[in-house]
Motif scaffolding. Structure first.
Motif, mmCIF file in Angstrom:
data_model
loop_
_atom_site.group_PDB
_atom_site.id
_atom_site.type_symbol
_atom_site.label_atom_id
_atom_site.label_comp_id
_atom_site.label_asym_id
_atom_site.label_seq_id
_atom_site.Cartn_x
_atom_site.Cartn_y
_atom_site.Cartn_z
ATOM 1 N N HIS A 1 0.832 -1.188 0.000
ATOM 2 C CA HIS A 1 0.000 0.000 0.000
ATOM 3 C C HIS A 1 0.870 1.242 0.000
ATOM 4 O O HIS A 1 2.091 1.160 0.052
ATOM 5 N N HIS B 1 -5.168 -2.321 8.729
ATOM 6 C CA HIS B 1 -5.358 -2.664 7.312
ATOM 7 C C HIS B 1 -4.339 -3.731 6.840
ATOM 8 O O HIS B 1 -4.339 -4.828 7.364
ATOM 9 N N GLU C 1 -12.093 -0.501 0.885
ATOM 10 C CA GLU C 1 -12.154 -1.934 0.616
ATOM 11 C C GLU C 1 -12.818 -2.611 1.813
ATOM 12 O O GLU C 1 -12.687 -2.135 2.936
ATOM 13 N N TYR D 1 -12.281 -6.158 3.431
ATOM 14 C CA TYR D 1 -11.538 -7.426 3.377
ATOM 15 C C TYR D 1 -12.499 -8.592 3.611
ATOM 16 O O TYR D 1 -13.381 -8.532 4.478
ATOM 17 N N HIS E 1 -8.020 1.605 3.844
ATOM 18 C CA HIS E 1 -7.182 1.568 2.641
ATOM 19 C C HIS E 1 -6.722 2.991 2.308
ATOM 20 O O HIS E 1 -7.525 3.918 2.239
HETATM 21 ZN ZN ZN Z 1 -6.029 -1.783 0.824
#
Ligand code: ZN
Length: 310
Positions: A43, A120, A202, A204, A253
């Motif tokens: 990321h 994250h 996002e 997960y 994110h």
């Molecule tokens: Zn992400």
């Protein structure tokens, strides 16, 4: 008489000094020491670790240091943060293994009752380090599969473990989504609405691991139409790991820039990050519910990462 007055004023000065000290100590409690670990990630870590620092520092509750590793493939031998010097360690790291000495120091810190925030993609890290996987409870990607542990999701409101084969870790398209509280009595969630809208992020899903979730705080329903698992997934939880206080938040994110970063600008994300970090550091949460917390129908963004003034 003069001597008496001198003594009188001397005593008065001492009392005043003591009073002043007490007031001062009450007004400005010690800030909690937090260490943000970053330096490699799939990321945008050059933005995310500074945003985490900004959110924590701007709250006035934390004094933040940053520990950056060498770049991917670089010499990691110098990466030796003094974990023990901190109230809480915030993981924003997904990359090369640390030196064995650093692994051992981290485990000493955590197993000695340390505080950890798993943020994250930090739960993508170290797929082959068994103890780290017990510290995060659930992880994804980096080769995770049925050998990493079961899938873990909600069915009829209860967490279930699913040992079927398949890769660990995926997510559908980014979108705004509802957060569902699963334990309104925990210090981190207390006073927050049961359902609220998280900004574009996002979600997960299909995560796998030892699944040693202690308290599940929030879950979210994936959207199979945009690539989600079709399940209600655990997203924010406390990990059951001995004396340690571990707060795992899969949200957040990081966008392309600090200015275009809705998941981290979400007032709900920031509130959970701040409350979870305080809880991981102390076992308590003293922060009030902020005025700009998202509602059941609308997201709430802090474009400058700062809570509105009271
Ligand atoms: Zn992400």
């Amino acid at each position: 008489m003069k001597s008496f007055m001198t003594k009188f004023f001397a005593v008065l000065a001492l009392v005043s000094a003591a009073t002043a000290f007490t007031v001062h100590a009450d007004a400005k409690p010690r800030r909690l020491k937090a260490l943000v670990v970053s330096g490699q990630n799939n990321h945008n870590w050059p933005v995310s670790h500074l945003v985490l620092e900004r959110i924590l520092e701007q709250s006035g509750l934390f004094e933040v240091d940053i520990a950056l590793t060498a770049p991917a493939g670089g010499d990691m031998s110098g990466f030796k943060p003094d974990f023990a010097a901190y109230d809480v360690v915030v993981l924003d790291y997904n990359g090369d293994r640390w030196p064995a000495e650093t692994d051992a120091a981290f485990l000493d810190y955590v197993q000695g009752g340390g505080g950890v925030v798993v943020y994250h993609a930090a739960d993508n890290a170290f797929a082959d380090w068994d103890e780290f996987n017990r510290i995060i409870a659930l992880g994804g990607w980096e080769g995770r599969n049925e050998k990493s542990g079961p899938y873990c999701y909600l069915k009829d409101g209860e967490l279930v473990l699913d040992h079927s084969a398949g890769p660990g870790g995926s997510h559908g398209a980014q979108r705004e989504y509802a957060m569902h509280c699963r334990n309104a009595k925990h210090p981190i969630t207390k006073g927050l609405p049961d359902n609220w809208m998280h900004a574009q992020d996002e979600m997960y899903d299909r995560m796998r691991g030892p699944a040693n979730i202690g308290d599940l705080l929030y879950s979210g329903m994936t959207d199979p139409a945009t690539g989600g698992s079709g399940r209600e997934e655990p997203l924010v939880f406390i990990v059951d790991y001995g004396r340690a206080r571990i707060f795992h938040i899969m949200l957040g994110h990081c966008g392309p820039t600090a200015e275009n970063n809705p998941a981290m600008q979400c007032a709900g994300f920031q509130t959970l990050l701040l409350r979870g970090t305080e809880w991981a550091a102390t076992g308590k949460v003293k922060q009030p519910v902020p005025k700009d917390f998202p509602t059941t129908t609308s997201v709430s963004l802090r474009r400058d990462y700062r809570a509105p003034a009271e």
